[in-house]
Enzyme design. Structure first.
Site, mmCIF file in Angstrom:
data_model
loop_
_atom_site.group_PDB
_atom_site.id
_atom_site.type_symbol
_atom_site.label_atom_id
_atom_site.label_comp_id
_atom_site.label_asym_id
_atom_site.label_seq_id
_atom_site.Cartn_x
_atom_site.Cartn_y
_atom_site.Cartn_z
ATOM 1 C CE LYS A 196 -3.812 -2.424 2.233
ATOM 2 N NZ LYS A 196 -4.619 -2.728 3.418
ATOM 3 C CD GLN A 200 -3.492 -4.487 6.545
ATOM 4 O OE1 GLN A 200 -3.554 -3.419 5.941
ATOM 5 N NE2 GLN A 200 -4.005 -5.608 6.064
ATOM 6 C CG ASP A 214 -9.164 0.237 5.345
ATOM 7 O OD1 ASP A 214 -9.115 -0.158 4.166
ATOM 8 O OD2 ASP A 214 -8.301 -0.038 6.195
HETATM 9 N N1 GUN Z 1 -7.171 -6.761 6.268
HETATM 10 C C1 GUN Z 1 -7.627 -7.446 5.199
HETATM 11 N N2 GUN Z 1 -8.103 -6.599 4.262
HETATM 12 C C2 GUN Z 1 -7.941 -5.363 4.758
HETATM 13 C C3 GUN Z 1 -8.235 -4.060 4.235
HETATM 14 O O1 GUN Z 1 -8.774 -3.864 3.143
HETATM 15 N N3 GUN Z 1 -7.894 -3.031 5.052
HETATM 16 C C4 GUN Z 1 -7.331 -3.209 6.273
HETATM 17 N N4 GUN Z 1 -7.067 -2.135 7.000
HETATM 18 N N5 GUN Z 1 -7.056 -4.384 6.782
HETATM 19 C C5 GUN Z 1 -7.353 -5.455 6.016
#
Ligand code: GUN
Length: 294
Positions: free
Chosen positions: A54, A100, A123
């Site tokens: 990311k 995350q 998110d």
């Molecule tokens: N864990 C699995 N997918 C995601 C996501 O799209 N965002 C975040 N923050 N954690 C995740």
């Protein structure tokens, strides 16, 4: 018939290119560079790779992520995580905050996600964002990235949403639930399936649009799919494969060799939904920065 392949790599590249161009235009106009803060708690190897990807994608699009990359030990306390989120909320250079998931077990995920300023919740996991997504006549500030990416893939494929039967396999907070709500908002007739669903193959066979997000390798067989249906495979599962040097390979929740013979269009794994999640995160971060000005 062989299904059209929905090329997530190409569509994600297009989205990332659009974001990069809009960021460049902002900078040329003397506006601030969008900033994304990432919060990684603990040492989960998959999470480390996701967050690093990311941040790299941010750099490529001209979004500032490195100065706001936070890594806390697995032993971090709730107060430490809460304090960090509070500081990021208050930092005007941070337009988006990404914590995350999953968090270590001793931390209260709901409390952390609820602490993020909704206008920085790129998110889309804040309960207010999910709640607004669920309600008629309301709009969330942000839509969760993976479901938003699936919708973009369907749009790029030219799918007709209104009146279509959409079946969503899985009801997770991150994918299945928001996905179902997005399809419903586009006037699909939506069915959500889960482990207690009776005669799953028959329900799946009713789908004009099928979203598979259960995390079970190759569960959806060719004879479960209505001929001509559009199939979006969100699964990323590693299975043993002695013919590979690595000893394993990635497969989706859909048995691709069978489904490709029946569906009208299908996403491959890898190269389908996966690249879209990051592309939509960049788009949400840019949107957050643009909103900050108006
Ligand atoms: N864990 C699995 N997918 C995601 C996501 O799209 N965002 C975040 N923050 N954690 C995740």
């Amino acid at each position: 018939m062989t299904a059209q392949l929905i090329d997530g790599v190409a569509i994600a590249a297009k989205v990332r290119g659009e974001v990069a161009q809009r960021v460049a235009e902002r900078i040329a106009a003397g506006k601030s560079r969008p900033g994304l803060a990432t919060v990684l708690v603990g040492e989960d190897p998959a999470s480390q790779v996701y967050v690093s990807n990311k941040r790299k994608a941010c750099a490529e699009a001209g979004i500032e992520a490195e100065p706001f990359a936070h890594k806390l030990p697995a032993t971090a306390t709730q107060a430490e995580v809460d304090d960090l989120v509070t500081r990021l909320n208050a930092n005007p250079a941070v337009n988006g905050i990404l914590v995350q998931l999953p968090l270590p077990k001793h931390l209260d995920e709901e409390r952390v996600l609820s602490a993020i300023d909704v206008t920085k919740d790129v998110d889309g996991f804040h309960p207010l964002n999910i709640g607004r997504l669920a309600m008629k006549g309301r709009d969330p500030w942000f839509i969760p990235c993976t479901p938003a990416g699936c919708i973009r893939l369907l749009e790029e494929t030219g799918v007709k949403f209104s009146g279509a039967n959409a079946v969503v396999l899985g009801r997770s907070n991150i994918v299945g639930l928001p996905m179902a709500m997005l399809l419903q908002r586009r006037d699909c007739t939506v069915t959500i399936c889960h482990s207690r669903t009776r005669d799953l193959p028959a329900v799946v066979r009713s789908a004009d649009i099928l979203i598979a997000a259960v995390g079970r390798p190759e569960m959806v067989r060719g004879d479960w799919v209505k001929p001509g249906a559009v199939v979006i495979d969100v699964g990323i599962n590693r299975i043993a494969d002695a013919t590979r040097k690595s000893g394993s390979r990635l497969v989706g929740d859909v048995c691709f060799p069978e489904v490709v013979e029946v569906a009208g269009a299908v996403t491959p794994v890898p190269g389908g939904v996966g690249p879209m999640t990051i592309a939509m995160l960049l788009q949400n971060t840019l949107t957050a920065a643009e909103r900050g000005e108006s």
